[in-house]
Design an enzyme around this catalytic site. Structure first.
Site, PDB file in Angstrom:
ATOM      1  N   ASP A 121      35.558  -1.745  13.778  1.00  0.00           N
ATOM      2  CA  ASP A 121      35.682  -0.496  14.542  1.00  0.00           C
ATOM      3  C   ASP A 121      36.584  -0.742  15.753  1.00  0.00           C
ATOM      4  O   ASP A 121      36.128  -1.284  16.767  1.00  0.00           O
ATOM      5  CB  ASP A 121      34.293  -0.014  14.990  1.00  0.00           C
ATOM      6  N   GLU A 123      38.932  -0.184  19.062  1.00  0.00           N
ATOM      7  CA  GLU A 123      39.122   0.709  20.213  1.00  0.00           C
ATOM      8  C   GLU A 123      40.581   0.581  20.608  1.00  0.00           C
ATOM      9  O   GLU A 123      41.208  -0.472  20.404  1.00  0.00           O
ATOM     10  CB  GLU A 123      38.214   0.326  21.386  1.00  0.00           C
ATOM     11  N   ASP A 221      40.703   3.858  11.422  1.00  0.00           N
ATOM     12  CA  ASP A 221      40.841   2.447  11.843  1.00  0.00           C
ATOM     13  C   ASP A 221      41.963   1.756  11.082  1.00  0.00           C
ATOM     14  O   ASP A 221      42.810   1.098  11.673  1.00  0.00           O
ATOM     15  CB  ASP A 221      39.515   1.706  11.660  1.00  0.00           C
ATOM     16  N   HIS A 278      31.336   3.956  21.524  1.00  0.00           N
ATOM     17  CA  HIS A 278      32.753   3.691  21.807  1.00  0.00           C
ATOM     18  C   HIS A 278      33.020   2.276  22.317  1.00  0.00           C
ATOM     19  O   HIS A 278      34.140   1.965  22.711  1.00  0.00           O
ATOM     20  CB  HIS A 278      33.383   4.717  22.762  1.00  0.00           C
ATOM     21  N   ASP A 283      29.683  -0.069  18.132  1.00  0.00           N
ATOM     22  CA  ASP A 283      29.925   0.888  17.045  1.00  0.00           C
ATOM     23  C   ASP A 283      29.819   0.172  15.697  1.00  0.00           C
ATOM     24  O   ASP A 283      29.156   0.649  14.780  1.00  0.00           O
ATOM     25  CB  ASP A 283      31.323   1.528  17.167  1.00  0.00           C
TER      26      ASP A 283
HETATM   27  P1  AMP Z   1      35.764   5.386  18.540  1.00  0.00           P
HETATM   28  O1  AMP Z   1      35.751   4.377  17.454  1.00  0.00           O
HETATM   29  O2  AMP Z   1      35.168   6.697  18.233  1.00  0.00           O
HETATM   30  O3  AMP Z   1      35.127   4.760  19.740  1.00  0.00           O
HETATM   31  O4  AMP Z   1      37.245   5.712  18.890  1.00  0.00           O
HETATM   32  C1  AMP Z   1      38.316   4.822  18.737  1.00  0.00           C
HETATM   33  C2  AMP Z   1      39.384   5.155  19.717  1.00  0.00           C
HETATM   34  O5  AMP Z   1      39.744   6.530  19.582  1.00  0.00           O
HETATM   35  C3  AMP Z   1      38.995   5.010  21.176  1.00  0.00           C
HETATM   36  O6  AMP Z   1      39.160   3.683  21.636  1.00  0.00           O
HETATM   37  C4  AMP Z   1      39.997   5.929  21.832  1.00  0.00           C
HETATM   38  O7  AMP Z   1      41.267   5.345  21.919  1.00  0.00           O
HETATM   39  C5  AMP Z   1      40.085   7.071  20.850  1.00  0.00           C
HETATM   40  N1  AMP Z   1      39.118   8.147  21.201  1.00  0.00           N
HETATM   41  C6  AMP Z   1      37.870   8.294  20.730  1.00  0.00           C
HETATM   42  N2  AMP Z   1      37.281   9.382  21.269  1.00  0.00           N
HETATM   43  C7  AMP Z   1      38.191   9.933  22.082  1.00  0.00           C
HETATM   44  C8  AMP Z   1      38.223  11.062  22.933  1.00  0.00           C
HETATM   45  N3  AMP Z   1      37.161  11.857  23.046  1.00  0.00           N
HETATM   46  N4  AMP Z   1      39.348  11.316  23.627  1.00  0.00           N
HETATM   47  C9  AMP Z   1      40.433  10.513  23.528  1.00  0.00           C
HETATM   48  N5  AMP Z   1      40.481   9.434  22.744  1.00  0.00           N
HETATM   49  C10 AMP Z   1      39.381   9.138  22.040  1.00  0.00           C
HETATM   50 MG    MG Z   2      34.510   2.805  18.315  1.00  0.00          MG
END
Ligand code: AMP
Ligand code: MG
Length: 350
Positions: A121, A123, A221, A278, A283
Protein backbone atom coordinates in the site's frame (compact mmCIF):
# COMPACT_ATOMS: atom_id res chain seq x y z
CA UNK A 1 -3.93 3.78 -3.92
CA UNK A 2 -6.52 6.35 -3.35
CA UNK A 3 -9.41 5.34 -1.29
CA UNK A 4 -11.77 6.84 1.29
CA UNK A 5 -15.03 8.32 0.44
CA UNK A 6 -13.35 11.40 -0.99
CA UNK A 7 -12.49 9.62 -4.20
CA UNK A 8 -14.93 7.56 -6.18
CA UNK A 9 -14.08 4.30 -4.43
CA UNK A 10 -17.09 2.49 -5.74
CA UNK A 11 -16.97 2.75 -9.47
CA UNK A 12 -13.44 3.81 -10.33
CA UNK A 13 -14.82 5.85 -13.25
CA UNK A 14 -16.13 2.79 -14.95
CA UNK A 15 -18.85 2.63 -17.52
CA UNK A 16 -21.71 0.22 -17.05
CA UNK A 17 -20.17 -1.99 -19.72
CA UNK A 18 -16.91 -2.18 -17.77
CA UNK A 19 -18.79 -2.98 -14.57
CA UNK A 20 -20.45 -5.87 -16.36
CA UNK A 21 -17.11 -7.16 -17.54
CA UNK A 22 -15.74 -6.89 -14.04
CA UNK A 23 -18.50 -8.96 -12.58
CA UNK A 24 -17.26 -11.79 -14.75
CA UNK A 25 -13.87 -11.66 -13.13
CA UNK A 26 -13.11 -14.84 -11.24
CA UNK A 27 -12.77 -13.64 -7.69
CA UNK A 28 -14.58 -16.55 -6.16
CA UNK A 29 -17.52 -14.42 -7.03
CA UNK A 30 -21.04 -14.84 -5.90
CA UNK A 31 -22.08 -14.09 -9.48
CA UNK A 32 -19.67 -16.67 -10.73
CA UNK A 33 -20.89 -19.28 -8.30
CA UNK A 34 -24.45 -18.65 -9.37
CA UNK A 35 -23.36 -19.09 -12.98
CA UNK A 36 -21.44 -22.23 -12.10
CA UNK A 37 -24.46 -23.65 -10.29
CA UNK A 38 -26.67 -22.84 -13.25
CA UNK A 39 -24.31 -24.55 -15.65
CA UNK A 40 -24.33 -27.67 -13.51
CA UNK A 41 -28.02 -27.51 -12.80
CA UNK A 42 -28.74 -30.75 -14.59
CA UNK A 43 -25.40 -32.44 -14.06
CA UNK A 44 -26.19 -33.53 -10.49
CA UNK A 45 -29.26 -32.90 -8.31
CA UNK A 46 -27.05 -31.61 -5.48
CA UNK A 47 -26.50 -28.35 -7.37
CA UNK A 48 -30.23 -27.69 -7.31
CA UNK A 49 -30.28 -28.38 -3.59
CA UNK A 50 -27.38 -26.00 -3.04
CA UNK A 51 -29.12 -23.28 -5.07
CA UNK A 52 -32.28 -23.81 -3.03
CA UNK A 53 -30.37 -23.59 0.24
CA UNK A 54 -28.56 -20.45 -0.91
CA UNK A 55 -31.94 -18.83 -1.53
CA UNK A 56 -33.05 -19.81 1.96
CA UNK A 57 -29.86 -18.44 3.53
CA UNK A 58 -30.37 -15.18 1.63
CA UNK A 59 -33.66 -14.74 3.46
CA UNK A 60 -32.15 -15.27 6.92
CA UNK A 61 -31.83 -12.38 9.35
CA UNK A 62 -28.43 -11.71 10.89
CA UNK A 63 -29.60 -13.32 14.15
CA UNK A 64 -30.65 -16.47 12.29
CA UNK A 65 -27.34 -16.61 10.49
CA UNK A 66 -25.45 -16.29 13.77
CA UNK A 67 -27.59 -19.01 15.35
CA UNK A 68 -26.85 -21.38 12.47
CA UNK A 69 -23.14 -20.58 12.38
CA UNK A 70 -22.91 -21.09 16.15
CA UNK A 71 -24.58 -24.47 15.87
CA UNK A 72 -22.00 -25.43 13.28
CA UNK A 73 -19.20 -24.03 15.46
CA UNK A 74 -18.23 -21.54 12.76
CA UNK A 75 -17.06 -17.95 13.29
CA UNK A 76 -19.83 -15.44 13.83
CA UNK A 77 -17.82 -12.25 13.16
CA UNK A 78 -18.91 -9.95 10.40
CA UNK A 79 -21.82 -8.31 8.67
CA UNK A 80 -24.90 -10.08 7.30
CA UNK A 81 -23.40 -10.53 3.82
CA UNK A 82 -20.19 -11.92 5.29
CA UNK A 83 -22.06 -14.35 7.55
CA UNK A 84 -24.38 -15.46 4.75
CA UNK A 85 -21.45 -16.23 2.48
CA UNK A 86 -19.75 -18.21 5.26
CA UNK A 87 -22.81 -20.33 5.85
CA UNK A 88 -23.39 -20.92 2.12
CA UNK A 89 -19.77 -21.95 1.62
CA UNK A 90 -19.99 -24.40 4.52
CA UNK A 91 -23.15 -26.05 3.20
CA UNK A 92 -21.89 -26.16 -0.37
CA UNK A 93 -18.68 -27.84 0.73
CA UNK A 94 -20.51 -30.32 2.95
CA UNK A 95 -23.16 -31.18 0.39
CA UNK A 96 -20.63 -31.72 -2.36
CA UNK A 97 -18.57 -33.92 -0.07
CA UNK A 98 -21.58 -35.95 0.97
CA UNK A 99 -22.57 -36.37 -2.70
CA UNK A 100 -19.07 -37.59 -3.42
CA UNK A 101 -18.54 -34.86 -5.96
CA UNK A 102 -14.99 -33.86 -6.57
CA UNK A 103 -15.13 -30.16 -7.38
CA UNK A 104 -13.48 -29.60 -10.72
CA UNK A 105 -12.06 -26.25 -9.82
CA UNK A 106 -11.67 -26.92 -6.12
CA UNK A 107 -14.04 -24.11 -5.32
CA UNK A 108 -15.42 -25.83 -2.25
CA UNK A 109 -11.99 -26.18 -0.69
CA UNK A 110 -9.81 -23.58 0.93
CA UNK A 111 -8.09 -22.22 -2.11
CA UNK A 112 -4.34 -22.11 -1.73
CA UNK A 113 -3.30 -20.83 -5.12
CA UNK A 114 -0.12 -19.04 -4.09
CA UNK A 115 2.35 -19.78 -1.31
CA UNK A 116 2.46 -16.13 -0.26
CA UNK A 117 0.64 -12.88 -0.73
CA UNK A 118 2.69 -9.70 -0.65
CA UNK A 119 0.40 -6.86 0.36
CA UNK A 120 1.49 -3.40 -0.74
CA UNK A 121 0.00 0.00 0.00
CA UNK A 122 1.99 2.97 -1.28
CA UNK A 123 1.77 6.50 0.03
CA UNK A 124 2.68 9.34 -2.28
CA UNK A 125 3.27 13.07 -2.31
CA UNK A 126 0.02 15.00 -2.55
CA UNK A 127 -1.62 18.39 -2.35
CA UNK A 128 -4.85 19.47 -0.77
CA UNK A 129 -6.21 20.65 -4.08
CA UNK A 130 -5.88 17.86 -6.58
CA UNK A 131 -4.19 18.86 -9.73
CA UNK A 132 -3.37 16.56 -12.64
CA UNK A 133 -0.13 18.49 -13.35
CA UNK A 134 1.22 17.47 -9.96
CA UNK A 135 3.40 14.39 -10.44
CA UNK A 136 2.97 12.15 -7.43
CA UNK A 137 6.03 10.31 -6.14
CA UNK A 138 6.01 7.27 -3.87
CA UNK A 139 7.18 8.24 -0.38
CA UNK A 140 6.31 5.09 1.60
CA UNK A 141 6.91 1.54 0.38
CA UNK A 142 5.42 -0.98 2.82
CA UNK A 143 4.79 -4.68 2.29
CA UNK A 144 3.24 -7.36 4.47
CA UNK A 145 4.10 -10.99 3.77
CA UNK A 146 1.25 -13.41 4.36
CA UNK A 147 1.75 -17.17 4.35
CA UNK A 148 -1.35 -18.53 2.62
CA UNK A 149 -1.16 -22.07 4.00
CA UNK A 150 -0.84 -20.88 7.58
CA UNK A 151 -2.95 -17.76 7.07
CA UNK A 152 -0.30 -15.90 9.09
CA UNK A 153 1.65 -12.71 8.58
CA UNK A 154 5.30 -13.77 8.52
CA UNK A 155 7.19 -10.58 7.92
CA UNK A 156 6.99 -6.92 6.97
CA UNK A 157 9.04 -4.59 4.83
CA UNK A 158 8.95 -0.83 5.08
CA UNK A 159 10.98 2.03 3.78
CA UNK A 160 10.24 5.66 3.15
CA UNK A 161 11.44 7.06 -0.20
CA UNK A 162 12.92 10.49 -0.86
CA UNK A 163 10.91 12.42 -3.45
CA UNK A 164 12.88 14.40 -6.00
CA UNK A 165 10.41 16.46 -8.02
CA UNK A 166 8.70 17.76 -4.89
CA UNK A 167 11.16 17.14 -2.06
CA UNK A 168 9.16 19.28 0.37
CA UNK A 169 6.07 17.53 1.65
CA UNK A 170 2.93 19.63 1.90
CA UNK A 171 1.41 20.04 5.34
CA UNK A 172 -1.61 18.26 3.93
CA UNK A 173 0.49 15.24 2.94
CA UNK A 174 2.07 14.94 6.39
CA UNK A 175 -1.31 15.28 8.04
CA UNK A 176 -2.86 12.69 5.75
CA UNK A 177 -0.11 10.08 5.87
CA UNK A 178 1.75 10.82 9.11
CA UNK A 179 4.98 10.90 7.08
CA UNK A 180 7.27 13.72 8.20
CA UNK A 181 9.77 15.82 6.27
CA UNK A 182 12.54 14.16 8.25
CA UNK A 183 11.27 10.67 7.31
CA UNK A 184 11.71 11.42 3.63
CA UNK A 185 14.83 13.61 3.92
CA UNK A 186 16.72 10.72 5.48
CA UNK A 187 15.26 8.07 3.16
CA UNK A 188 16.85 6.43 0.10
CA UNK A 189 15.60 7.17 -3.42
CA UNK A 190 12.79 5.04 -4.84
CA UNK A 191 15.06 2.89 -7.03
CA UNK A 192 17.21 1.98 -4.03
CA UNK A 193 14.12 1.12 -2.01
CA UNK A 194 12.77 -1.06 -4.81
CA UNK A 195 16.12 -2.86 -4.88
CA UNK A 196 15.95 -3.46 -1.10
CA UNK A 197 12.40 -4.69 -1.48
CA UNK A 198 13.48 -7.13 -4.18
CA UNK A 199 16.36 -8.33 -2.01
CA UNK A 200 13.82 -8.95 0.75
CA UNK A 201 11.62 -10.94 -1.64
CA UNK A 202 14.59 -12.97 -2.79
CA UNK A 203 15.69 -13.64 0.78
CA UNK A 204 12.25 -15.12 1.36
CA UNK A 205 12.72 -17.27 -1.77
CA UNK A 206 9.70 -15.69 -3.39
CA UNK A 207 9.61 -16.22 -7.12
CA UNK A 208 12.01 -19.16 -6.79
CA UNK A 209 11.01 -21.76 -4.21
CA UNK A 210 7.68 -20.11 -3.41
CA UNK A 211 5.01 -18.57 -5.58
CA UNK A 212 3.55 -15.21 -4.63
CA UNK A 213 1.14 -12.56 -5.77
CA UNK A 214 0.92 -8.84 -5.07
CA UNK A 215 -2.23 -7.72 -3.26
CA UNK A 216 -3.45 -4.12 -3.14
CA UNK A 217 -6.61 -2.25 -2.28
CA UNK A 218 -7.76 -0.80 -5.60
CA UNK A 219 -6.02 -0.54 -8.97
CA UNK A 220 -4.01 2.57 -8.19
CA UNK A 221 -0.95 1.21 -6.34
CA UNK A 222 0.29 -0.72 -9.35
CA UNK A 223 -1.68 0.97 -12.14
CA UNK A 224 -0.85 4.52 -11.14
CA UNK A 225 1.72 5.02 -8.37
CA UNK A 226 4.19 2.31 -9.39
CA UNK A 227 3.65 2.83 -13.10
CA UNK A 228 4.34 6.57 -12.95
CA UNK A 229 7.16 6.21 -10.41
CA UNK A 230 8.98 3.71 -12.63
CA UNK A 231 8.63 6.09 -15.58
CA UNK A 232 9.95 8.92 -13.45
CA UNK A 233 12.84 6.85 -12.11
CA UNK A 234 13.53 5.58 -15.60
CA UNK A 235 13.37 1.92 -14.64
CA UNK A 236 11.40 -0.99 -15.99
CA UNK A 237 8.08 -1.80 -14.41
CA UNK A 238 8.69 -4.99 -12.33
CA UNK A 239 7.34 -8.09 -14.08
CA UNK A 240 5.94 -9.49 -10.82
CA UNK A 241 3.72 -6.41 -10.45
CA UNK A 242 2.13 -6.71 -13.89
CA UNK A 243 -0.62 -8.89 -12.48
CA UNK A 244 -2.07 -8.25 -9.07
CA UNK A 245 -5.02 -8.92 -6.80
CA UNK A 246 -7.29 -5.96 -6.15
CA UNK A 247 -8.73 -7.11 -2.84
CA UNK A 248 -11.56 -4.58 -3.04
CA UNK A 249 -12.88 -6.44 -6.07
CA UNK A 250 -12.32 -9.87 -4.53
CA UNK A 251 -14.17 -8.80 -1.39
CA UNK A 252 -17.02 -7.23 -3.31
CA UNK A 253 -17.53 -10.25 -5.55
CA UNK A 254 -17.15 -12.83 -2.80
CA UNK A 255 -19.40 -11.28 -0.16
CA UNK A 256 -21.63 -9.56 -2.71
CA UNK A 257 -21.24 -6.16 -1.04
CA UNK A 258 -20.30 -3.77 -3.86
CA UNK A 259 -16.91 -2.09 -3.84
CA UNK A 260 -16.10 -0.54 -0.48
CA UNK A 261 -13.24 1.42 1.04
CA UNK A 262 -10.82 -0.40 3.34
CA UNK A 263 -12.29 1.08 6.52
CA UNK A 264 -15.74 -0.29 5.61
CA UNK A 265 -14.42 -3.71 4.58
CA UNK A 266 -12.71 -3.91 7.97
CA UNK A 267 -16.00 -3.10 9.72
CA UNK A 268 -17.88 -5.69 7.67
CA UNK A 269 -15.54 -8.46 8.78
CA UNK A 270 -16.27 -7.43 12.35
CA UNK A 271 -12.93 -5.80 13.16
CA UNK A 272 -11.70 -2.33 13.94
CA UNK A 273 -9.15 -0.54 11.80
CA UNK A 274 -5.80 -0.96 13.55
CA UNK A 275 -3.35 1.94 13.51
CA UNK A 276 -3.52 5.06 11.39
CA UNK A 277 -5.46 5.23 8.12
CA UNK A 278 -3.21 6.41 5.24
CA UNK A 279 -0.07 5.19 6.93
CA UNK A 280 1.08 2.77 4.24
CA UNK A 281 2.18 0.03 6.63
CA UNK A 282 -0.96 0.28 8.76
CA UNK A 283 -3.12 0.22 5.62
CA UNK A 284 -1.24 -2.87 4.39
CA UNK A 285 -1.68 -4.60 7.77
CA UNK A 286 -5.42 -3.95 7.65
CA UNK A 287 -5.59 -5.26 4.08
CA UNK A 288 -3.87 -8.38 5.46
CA UNK A 289 -6.77 -8.84 7.93
CA UNK A 290 -9.17 -8.79 4.98
CA UNK A 291 -7.08 -11.35 3.08
CA UNK A 292 -6.94 -13.60 6.15
CA UNK A 293 -10.72 -13.45 6.52
CA UNK A 294 -11.28 -14.16 2.82
CA UNK A 295 -8.89 -17.11 2.96
CA UNK A 296 -10.67 -18.51 6.02
CA UNK A 297 -14.04 -18.09 4.36
CA UNK A 298 -12.84 -19.98 1.30
CA UNK A 299 -12.53 -17.21 -1.29
CA UNK A 300 -10.54 -17.76 -4.44
CA UNK A 301 -7.97 -14.98 -4.19
CA UNK A 302 -6.44 -14.80 -7.63
CA UNK A 303 -5.12 -12.18 -10.02
CA UNK A 304 -8.00 -9.99 -11.06
CA UNK A 305 -6.18 -7.00 -12.51
CA UNK A 306 -3.22 -6.35 -14.74
CA UNK A 307 -1.18 -3.50 -16.10
CA UNK A 308 -2.06 -2.25 -19.55
CA UNK A 309 0.08 -0.21 -21.87
CA UNK A 310 -1.74 2.79 -23.33
CA UNK A 311 -5.49 3.10 -22.79
CA UNK A 312 -5.27 4.73 -19.41
CA UNK A 313 -8.38 5.20 -17.35
CA UNK A 314 -8.76 8.54 -15.57
CA UNK A 315 -9.10 9.22 -11.88
CA UNK A 316 -11.30 12.09 -10.83
CA UNK A 317 -8.21 14.26 -10.30
CA UNK A 318 -7.30 13.75 -13.96
CA UNK A 319 -4.39 11.41 -13.28
CA UNK A 320 -4.28 8.30 -15.44
CA UNK A 321 -4.12 4.74 -14.21
CA UNK A 322 -3.33 1.74 -16.32
CA UNK A 323 -5.26 -1.32 -15.30
CA UNK A 324 -7.59 -3.87 -16.84
CA UNK A 325 -9.50 -6.82 -15.43
CA UNK A 326 -8.06 -10.33 -15.59
CA UNK A 327 -10.64 -12.97 -16.38
CA UNK A 328 -10.75 -16.53 -15.15
CA UNK A 329 -9.60 -18.01 -18.45
CA UNK A 330 -6.61 -15.68 -18.54
CA UNK A 331 -5.75 -16.54 -14.95
CA UNK A 332 -5.92 -20.25 -15.73
CA UNK A 333 -3.65 -19.71 -18.73
CA UNK A 334 -0.96 -17.90 -16.75
CA UNK A 335 -1.27 -19.72 -13.42
CA UNK A 336 1.99 -21.38 -12.50
CA UNK A 337 3.72 -20.03 -15.60
CA UNK A 338 4.11 -16.58 -14.23
CA UNK A 339 7.66 -16.57 -12.88
CA UNK A 340 8.81 -13.18 -11.70
CA UNK A 341 12.36 -12.08 -12.25
CA UNK A 342 14.41 -9.55 -10.36
CA UNK A 343 16.46 -7.49 -12.78
CA UNK A 344 19.77 -5.92 -11.88
CA UNK A 345 18.77 -2.26 -11.45
CA UNK A 346 21.07 0.55 -12.40
CA UNK A 347 21.20 3.28 -9.77
CA UNK A 348 19.13 6.26 -10.72
CA UNK A 349 19.16 9.93 -9.78
CA UNK A 350 15.50 9.72 -8.92
P1 AMP B 1 -4.14 5.75 0.62
O1 AMP B 1 -3.53 4.44 0.30
O2 AMP B 1 -5.61 5.81 0.60
O3 AMP B 1 -3.59 6.18 1.94
O4 AMP B 1 -3.70 6.78 -0.45
C1 AMP B 1 -2.50 6.72 -1.17
C2 AMP B 1 -2.10 8.10 -1.58
O5 AMP B 1 -3.17 8.72 -2.28
C3 AMP B 1 -1.80 9.05 -0.43
O6 AMP B 1 -0.46 8.93 0.02
C4 AMP B 1 -2.01 10.38 -1.11
O7 AMP B 1 -0.93 10.73 -1.93
C5 AMP B 1 -3.19 10.11 -2.00
N1 AMP B 1 -4.47 10.45 -1.31
C6 AMP B 1 -5.25 9.61 -0.61
N2 AMP B 1 -6.32 10.27 -0.12
C7 AMP B 1 -6.22 11.53 -0.54
C8 AMP B 1 -6.98 12.71 -0.39
N3 AMP B 1 -8.11 12.70 0.32
N4 AMP B 1 -6.55 13.84 -0.98
C9 AMP B 1 -5.41 13.87 -1.70
N5 AMP B 1 -4.63 12.80 -1.89
C10 AMP B 1 -5.02 11.65 -1.32
MG1 MG C 1 -2.50 3.95 2.16
Amino acid sequence: MIRTDTIEPQNENKTVEEEKTDSEVADGATDEETKELKEREYSHPVYKQIAFLNGKINSYSKAELIKNLKMLKLDTDGSRSVLAKRLKTFYKKTMLNVSGIQEQNGSSKIRILFDFYVIIDYEATCELLRNSDFKQEIIEFPAVLLNCQKGEVQDEFRSYCRPVLNPLLTEFCTELTGITQNDVDTAPLFTEVLTSFEEWLQKKKLGTKYSFAIVTDGPWDMGHFLKSQCALSNIEFPTYCKYWINIRKTFSNFYNTGKLPLSTMIQLIGREFQGRAHSGLDDARNIAFIVQRLLKDGARIIFNEKLVEGNARRRDDGNPFFSAPVHNTEFKAIQGKFRPNFPQRKSSKI
